[in-house]
Design a protein around this motif. Structure first.
Motif, PDB file in Angstrom:
ATOM      1  N   ARG A 190       2.117   7.000  -6.779  1.00 59.25           N
ATOM      2  CA  ARG A 190       1.358   8.108  -7.240  1.00 59.25           C
ATOM      3  C   ARG A 190       1.709   9.640  -6.647  1.00 59.25           C
ATOM      4  NH1 ARG A 190      -4.722   6.952  -4.576  1.00 59.25           N
ATOM      5  NH2 ARG A 190      -5.156   8.568  -6.046  1.00 59.25           N
ATOM      6  N   CYS A 191       2.564   9.351  -5.582  1.00 54.92           N
ATOM      7  CA  CYS A 191       2.967  10.500  -5.429  1.00 54.92           C
ATOM      8  C   CYS A 191       4.124  11.448  -6.388  1.00 54.92           C
ATOM      9  CB  CYS A 191       3.832  10.415  -3.884  1.00 54.92           C
ATOM     10  SG  CYS A 191       4.882  11.953  -3.558  1.00 54.92           S
ATOM     11  N   LYS A 244       2.528   1.680  -3.576  1.00 50.78           N
ATOM     12  CA  LYS A 244       1.473   2.286  -4.458  1.00 50.78           C
ATOM     13  C   LYS A 244       1.069   3.810  -4.096  1.00 50.78           C
ATOM     14  CE  LYS A 244      -3.380   2.079  -5.752  1.00 50.78           C
ATOM     15  NZ  LYS A 244      -4.868   1.205  -5.677  1.00 50.78           N
ATOM     16  N   HIS A 245       1.187   4.199  -2.707  1.00 51.46           N
ATOM     17  CA  HIS A 245       1.125   5.676  -2.560  1.00 51.46           C
ATOM     18  C   HIS A 245       2.231   6.460  -2.949  1.00 51.46           C
ATOM     19  CE1 HIS A 245      -1.028   8.712  -0.338  1.00 51.46           C
ATOM     20  NE2 HIS A 245       0.180   8.917   0.200  1.00 51.46           N
ATOM     21  N   ARG A 246       3.559   5.976  -2.871  1.00 52.41           N
ATOM     22  CA  ARG A 246       4.735   6.758  -3.219  1.00 52.41           C
ATOM     23  C   ARG A 246       4.508   6.792  -4.999  1.00 52.41           C
ATOM     24  NH1 ARG A 246       9.835   3.485  -1.051  1.00 52.41           N
ATOM     25  NH2 ARG A 246       8.620   4.044   0.874  1.00 52.41           N
ATOM     26  N   ASP A 260      -5.681   7.291 -10.756  1.00 55.59           N
ATOM     27  CA  ASP A 260      -6.820   6.218 -10.345  1.00 55.59           C
ATOM     28  C   ASP A 260      -6.666   4.953 -11.702  1.00 55.59           C
ATOM     29  OD1 ASP A 260      -7.570   7.167  -7.964  1.00 55.59           O
ATOM     30  OD2 ASP A 260      -8.833   8.604  -9.044  1.00 55.59           O
ATOM     31  N   ALA A 310       0.761  -1.308   0.152  1.00 53.38           N
ATOM     32  CA  ALA A 310      -0.212   0.072  -0.038  1.00 53.38           C
ATOM     33  C   ALA A 310       0.585   1.415  -0.028  1.00 53.38           C
ATOM     34  CB  ALA A 310      -0.818  -0.005   1.289  1.00 53.38           C
ATOM     35  N   GLU A 311       1.909   1.245   0.573  1.00 47.88           N
ATOM     36  CA  GLU A 311       2.973   2.323   0.822  1.00 47.88           C
ATOM     37  C   GLU A 311       3.430   2.564  -0.465  1.00 47.88           C
ATOM     38  OE1 GLU A 311       3.876   2.287   5.373  1.00 47.88           O
ATOM     39  OE2 GLU A 311       5.347   1.087   4.193  1.00 47.88           O
TER      40      GLU A 311
END
Length: 222
Positions: free
Chosen positions: A181-182, A177-179, A198, A174-175
Motif C-alpha cells: 500500500r505504501c 500488505k502495508h508495504r 482498499d 501484515a507488514e
C-alpha cells in the motif's frame, strides 16, 4: 556407451524434475542425487553432461521462466490501456505460483555480489524499460497522467523487485500488505494510480509476493 539421440529432451527432463523438487523442497534442500532419484533412469554423469552443477540448473530454469513470463506480457496488446497493461502484468506475475517459488529459490544466489550486480542492472535497464513503455502508452491514451515517466518506471522496477522482496526486507504478511500500500501511495502521488488501496488486488499482490519468503516443505527422512 550408446550416444543419447535426444539430448534436448533429456535436458528438459532434468529441468522438469529439478523444477518440481525445487518448488516442493527448495533449492538448498534438493541435491543432484535427489534429481537423479526423481528421474529414475539417468546417472550422475548424464546430469553433469548437461549441467556442470546444481546452480547451472537453477540458472537455466530462471532464464527459461523469465523468457516465458516476458513473452506473456501484454505490452503489445492494443486493446489495453497503458495502465491496464501494468496492472495485468503485476497481477499475472504474482498469481503464477510456480514462477514465484522459482524466484524464491533464485533469490539466495543474490548473496553473490556479481549476481546481485547483474540483477540490479537488469531491473534498472530492461525491467524499467518495459515499465516505461507501458507508462508512455498510458500517457498517450490518457490512463496515466504522470510527469515523471522515467522516474516512475525506475521506482516501480527497483522497489517491486528489491524493496518488496522478503529476502532483502523481511516482513510479516501484515507488514508486506502495508508495504504494498505504501508503494501504491507513492506511485499514485506522481500520477501512476495502479490500484486503490482498499482493493482486493492489494491482497493478491501481497499474498503473491509473500511466496518469495515461503518455507519449502521439510523432507521426511525414511
Amino acid at each position: 556407451m550408446a550416444r543419447n539421440s535426444h539430448p534436448e529432451a533429456t535436458r528438459q527432463r532434468i529441468l522438469d524434475a529439478a523444477r518440481k523438487l525445487f518448488a516442493k523442497h527448495g533449492y538448498e534442500r534438493t541435491s543432484i542425487q535427489d534429481i537423479i532419484n526423481e528421474l529414475g533412469d539417468l546417472s550422475k554423469g548424464a546430469i553433469y553432461h548437461h549441467f556442470p552443477n546444481k546452480a547451472a540448473i537453477l540458472d537455466a530454469l530462471t532464464e527459461a521462466d523469465t523468457a516465458q513470463v516476458n513473452a506473456a506480457l501484454p505490452l503489445d496488446d492494443d486493446s489495453l490501456s497503458g495502465l491496464q497493461k501494468i496492472r495485468h502484468w503485476m497481477l499475472a506475475t504474482v498469481a503464477n505460483r510456480e514462477h514465484m517459488l522459482l524466484l524464491r529459490d533464485a533469490f539466495p544466489l543474490l548473496n553473490d555480489p556479481k549476481m546481485l550486480s547483474e540483477n540490479l542492472k537488469y531491473w534498472r535497464t530492461t525491467n524499467a524499460s518495459m515499465f516505461r513503455q507501458c507508462i508512455e502508452d498510458g500517457i498517450k491514451d490518457g490512463s496515466i497522467s504522470t510527469q515523471y515517466p522515467r522516474e516512475a518506471s525506475e521506482l516501480l522496477a527497483l522497489l517491486s523487485n528489491y524493496w518488496l522482496a522478503p529476502m532483502f526486507y523481511p516482513a510479516t504478511a501484515a507488514e508486506l500488505k502495508h508495504r504494498v500500500r505504501c508503494l501504491l501511495t507513492m506511485l499514485a502521488a506522481i500520477g501512476l494510480p495502479l490500484f486503490d488501496l482498499d482493493s482486493p488486488e492489494v491482497n493478491t499482490l501481497a499474498e503473491g509476493i509473500a511466496l518469495l519468503g515461503a518455507e519449502p516443505e521439510h523432507r521426511t527422512e525414511p
